[in-house]
Design a protein around this motif. Structure first.
Motif, PDB file in Angstrom:
ATOM      1  N   THR A   7       0.856  -1.181   0.000  1.00 22.84           N
ATOM      2  CA  THR A   7       0.000   0.000   0.000  1.00 22.84           C
ATOM      3  C   THR A   7       0.895   1.235   0.000  1.00 22.84           C
ATOM      4  OG1 THR A   7      -1.753  -1.130   1.217  1.00 22.84           O
ATOM      5  CG2 THR A   7      -1.812   1.274   1.213  1.00 22.84           C
ATOM      6  N   ALA A   8       0.718   2.074  -1.026  1.00 20.68           N
ATOM      7  CA  ALA A   8       1.484   3.321  -1.141  1.00 20.68           C
ATOM      8  C   ALA A   8       0.640   4.452  -0.567  1.00 20.68           C
ATOM      9  CB  ALA A   8       1.838   3.600  -2.584  1.00 20.68           C
ATOM     10  N   VAL A   9       1.215   5.229   0.343  1.00 22.10           N
ATOM     11  CA  VAL A   9       0.467   6.281   1.035  1.00 22.10           C
ATOM     12  C   VAL A   9       0.971   7.694   0.750  1.00 22.10           C
ATOM     13  CG1 VAL A   9      -0.279   4.757   2.897  1.00 22.10           C
ATOM     14  CG2 VAL A   9       1.899   5.967   3.098  1.00 22.10           C
ATOM     15  N   ARG A  10       2.086   7.792   0.006  1.00 25.23           N
ATOM     16  CA  ARG A  10       2.664   9.106  -0.261  1.00 25.23           C
ATOM     17  C   ARG A  10       3.433   9.051  -1.568  1.00 25.23           C
ATOM     18  NH1 ARG A  10       7.444  11.507   1.520  1.00 25.23           N
ATOM     19  NH2 ARG A  10       7.990   9.689   2.758  1.00 25.23           N
ATOM     20  N   TYR A  11       3.608  10.213  -2.209  1.00 26.97           N
ATOM     21  CA  TYR A  11       4.390  10.319  -3.441  1.00 26.97           C
ATOM     22  C   TYR A  11       5.464  11.381  -3.260  1.00 26.97           C
ATOM     23  CZ  TYR A  11       5.727  11.625  -8.149  1.00 26.97           C
ATOM     24  OH  TYR A  11       6.464  11.912  -9.264  1.00 26.97           O
ATOM     25  N   THR A  12       6.639  11.105  -3.794  1.00 29.38           N
ATOM     26  CA  THR A  12       7.716  12.090  -3.814  1.00 29.38           C
ATOM     27  C   THR A  12       8.226  12.191  -5.254  1.00 29.38           C
ATOM     28  OG1 THR A  12       9.871  12.719  -2.905  1.00 29.38           O
ATOM     29  CG2 THR A  12       9.449  10.366  -3.126  1.00 29.38           C
ATOM     30  N   ASP A  13       8.637  13.398  -5.673  1.00 28.01           N
ATOM     31  CA  ASP A  13       9.004  13.591  -7.069  1.00 28.01           C
ATOM     32  C   ASP A  13      10.391  13.067  -7.436  1.00 28.01           C
ATOM     33  OD1 ASP A  13      10.447  15.530  -5.778  1.00 28.01           O
ATOM     34  OD2 ASP A  13       9.683  17.199  -6.939  1.00 28.01           O
ATOM     35  N   HIS A  14      11.124  12.515  -6.483  1.00 26.53           N
ATOM     36  CA  HIS A  14      12.389  11.835  -6.789  1.00 26.53           C
ATOM     37  C   HIS A  14      12.593  10.728  -5.766  1.00 26.53           C
ATOM     38  CE1 HIS A  14      13.405  14.964  -3.871  1.00 26.53           C
ATOM     39  NE2 HIS A  14      14.396  14.199  -3.493  1.00 26.53           N
ATOM     40  N   TYR A  15      13.186   9.654  -6.217  1.00 26.20           N
ATOM     41  CA  TYR A  15      13.361   8.524  -5.301  1.00 26.20           C
ATOM     42  C   TYR A  15      14.637   8.660  -4.480  1.00 26.20           C
ATOM     43  CZ  TYR A  15      16.474   6.398  -8.816  1.00 26.20           C
ATOM     44  OH  TYR A  15      17.484   6.149  -9.696  1.00 26.20           O
ATOM     45  N   LEU A  62       6.625   6.177  -5.225  1.00 20.74           N
ATOM     46  CA  LEU A  62       5.522   5.991  -4.284  1.00 20.74           C
ATOM     47  C   LEU A  62       6.135   5.453  -3.005  1.00 20.74           C
ATOM     48  CD1 LEU A  62       2.961   4.343  -6.686  1.00 20.74           C
ATOM     49  CD2 LEU A  62       2.735   6.577  -5.589  1.00 20.74           C
ATOM     50  N   VAL A  63       5.780   6.038  -1.877  1.00 20.12           N
ATOM     51  CA  VAL A  63       6.322   5.627  -0.586  1.00 20.12           C
ATOM     52  C   VAL A  63       5.302   4.720   0.082  1.00 20.12           C
ATOM     53  CG1 VAL A  63       7.218   6.404   1.626  1.00 20.12           C
ATOM     54  CG2 VAL A  63       7.591   7.797  -0.426  1.00 20.12           C
ATOM     55  N   LEU A  64       5.760   3.559   0.504  1.00 21.10           N
ATOM     56  CA  LEU A  64       4.892   2.562   1.116  1.00 21.10           C
ATOM     57  C   LEU A  64       4.705   2.809   2.600  1.00 21.10           C
ATOM     58  CD1 LEU A  64       6.452  -0.565  -0.614  1.00 21.10           C
ATOM     59  CD2 LEU A  64       4.520   0.836  -1.371  1.00 21.10           C
ATOM     60  N   GLU A  65       3.724   2.133   3.186  1.00 19.37           N
ATOM     61  CA  GLU A  65       3.456   2.252   4.626  1.00 19.37           C
ATOM     62  C   GLU A  65       4.688   1.917   5.455  1.00 19.37           C
ATOM     63  OE1 GLU A  65      -1.146   1.050   5.314  1.00 19.37           O
ATOM     64  OE2 GLU A  65       0.159  -0.556   4.578  1.00 19.37           O
ATOM     65  N   ASN A  66       5.496   0.956   4.998  1.00 16.56           N
ATOM     66  CA  ASN A  66       6.681   0.540   5.757  1.00 16.56           C
ATOM     67  C   ASN A  66       7.921   1.364   5.427  1.00 16.56           C
ATOM     68  OD1 ASN A  66       7.523  -0.379   3.279  1.00 16.56           O
ATOM     69  ND2 ASN A  66       7.528  -2.550   3.823  1.00 16.56           N
ATOM     70  N   GLY A  67       7.780   2.406   4.570  1.00 21.95           N
ATOM     71  CA  GLY A  67       8.903   3.270   4.220  1.00 21.95           C
ATOM     72  C   GLY A  67       9.610   2.872   2.936  1.00 21.95           C
ATOM     73  N   GLY A  68       9.326   1.696   2.396  1.00 18.07           N
ATOM     74  CA  GLY A  68       9.923   1.280   1.131  1.00 18.07           C
ATOM     75  C   GLY A  68       9.430   2.151  -0.011  1.00 18.07           C
ATOM     76  N   GLU A  69      10.061   2.011  -1.156  1.00 19.17           N
ATOM     77  CA  GLU A  69       9.695   2.834  -2.316  1.00 19.17           C
ATOM     78  C   GLU A  69       9.424   1.984  -3.546  1.00 19.17           C
ATOM     79  OE1 GLU A  69      12.126   6.962  -1.397  1.00 19.17           O
ATOM     80  OE2 GLU A  69      12.808   5.674  -3.011  1.00 19.17           O
ATOM     81  N   ILE A  70       8.538   2.487  -4.377  1.00 20.96           N
ATOM     82  CA  ILE A  70       8.280   1.932  -5.698  1.00 20.96           C
ATOM     83  C   ILE A  70       8.614   3.032  -6.692  1.00 20.96           C
ATOM     84  CG2 ILE A  70       6.500   1.137  -7.287  1.00 20.96           C
ATOM     85  CD1 ILE A  70       5.103  -0.119  -4.865  1.00 20.96           C
ATOM     86  N   HIS A  71       9.548   2.751  -7.584  1.00 23.51           N
ATOM     87  CA  HIS A  71       9.954   3.753  -8.568  1.00 23.51           C
ATOM     88  C   HIS A  71       8.914   3.876  -9.675  1.00 23.51           C
ATOM     89  CE1 HIS A  71      14.505   3.482  -7.473  1.00 23.51           C
ATOM     90  NE2 HIS A  71      13.746   3.774  -6.454  1.00 23.51           N
ATOM     91  N   VAL A  72       8.717   5.100 -10.135  1.00 19.34           N
ATOM     92  CA  VAL A  72       7.755   5.392 -11.203  1.00 19.34           C
ATOM     93  C   VAL A  72       8.531   5.723 -12.473  1.00 19.34           C
ATOM     94  CG1 VAL A  72       5.898   6.922 -11.966  1.00 19.34           C
ATOM     95  CG2 VAL A  72       6.074   6.287  -9.546  1.00 19.34           C
ATOM     96  N   GLU A  73       8.166   5.042 -13.563  1.00 29.63           N
ATOM     97  CA  GLU A  73       8.780   5.303 -14.862  1.00 29.63           C
ATOM     98  C   GLU A  73       7.695   5.599 -15.883  1.00 29.63           C
ATOM     99  OE1 GLU A  73      11.117   1.957 -16.031  1.00 29.63           O
ATOM    100  OE2 GLU A  73      12.579   2.241 -14.425  1.00 29.63           O
ATOM    101  N   ALA A  74       8.000   6.488 -16.805  1.00 26.01           N
ATOM    102  CA  ALA A  74       7.092   6.773 -17.910  1.00 26.01           C
ATOM    103  C   ALA A  74       7.223   5.662 -18.944  1.00 26.01           C
ATOM    104  CB  ALA A  74       7.421   8.116 -18.544  1.00 26.01           C
TER     105      ALA A  74
END
Length: 83
Positions: A7-15, A62-74
């Protein structure tokens, strides 16, 4: 439908994390969202549950509930040339 793995709860514009838990590759229209279940490149799924509708940019995360990240690519898209 299966239960999302993350579950992603936040977005940041750079990983920040060089070793993300996954990568999302989305076309421009699909990168504008607030709440949606999406499939990662590895086949697992993520519930994106952001506080407001957000445009996800290439290189963001996308920042997950546990602090992990999912990278976003176009995703590659065909472009229309206007003359």
């Amino acid at each position: 439908m299966t239960t999302p793995t993350f579950t992603a709860v936040r977005y940041t514009d750079h990983y920040h994390d060089p070793a993300p838990v996954g990568t999302l590759r989305l076309c421009y229209e699909d990168r504008f969202l607030r709440r949606k279940v999406l499939k990662l490149e590895c086949g697992r799924s993520v519930l994106v549950d952001l506080p407001k509708t957000t445009s996800l940019g290439h290189g963001g995360a996308l920042v997950l509930e546990n602090g992990g990240e999912i990278h976003v690519e176009a995703a590659p898209e065909r472009l229309l040339e206007v003359r």
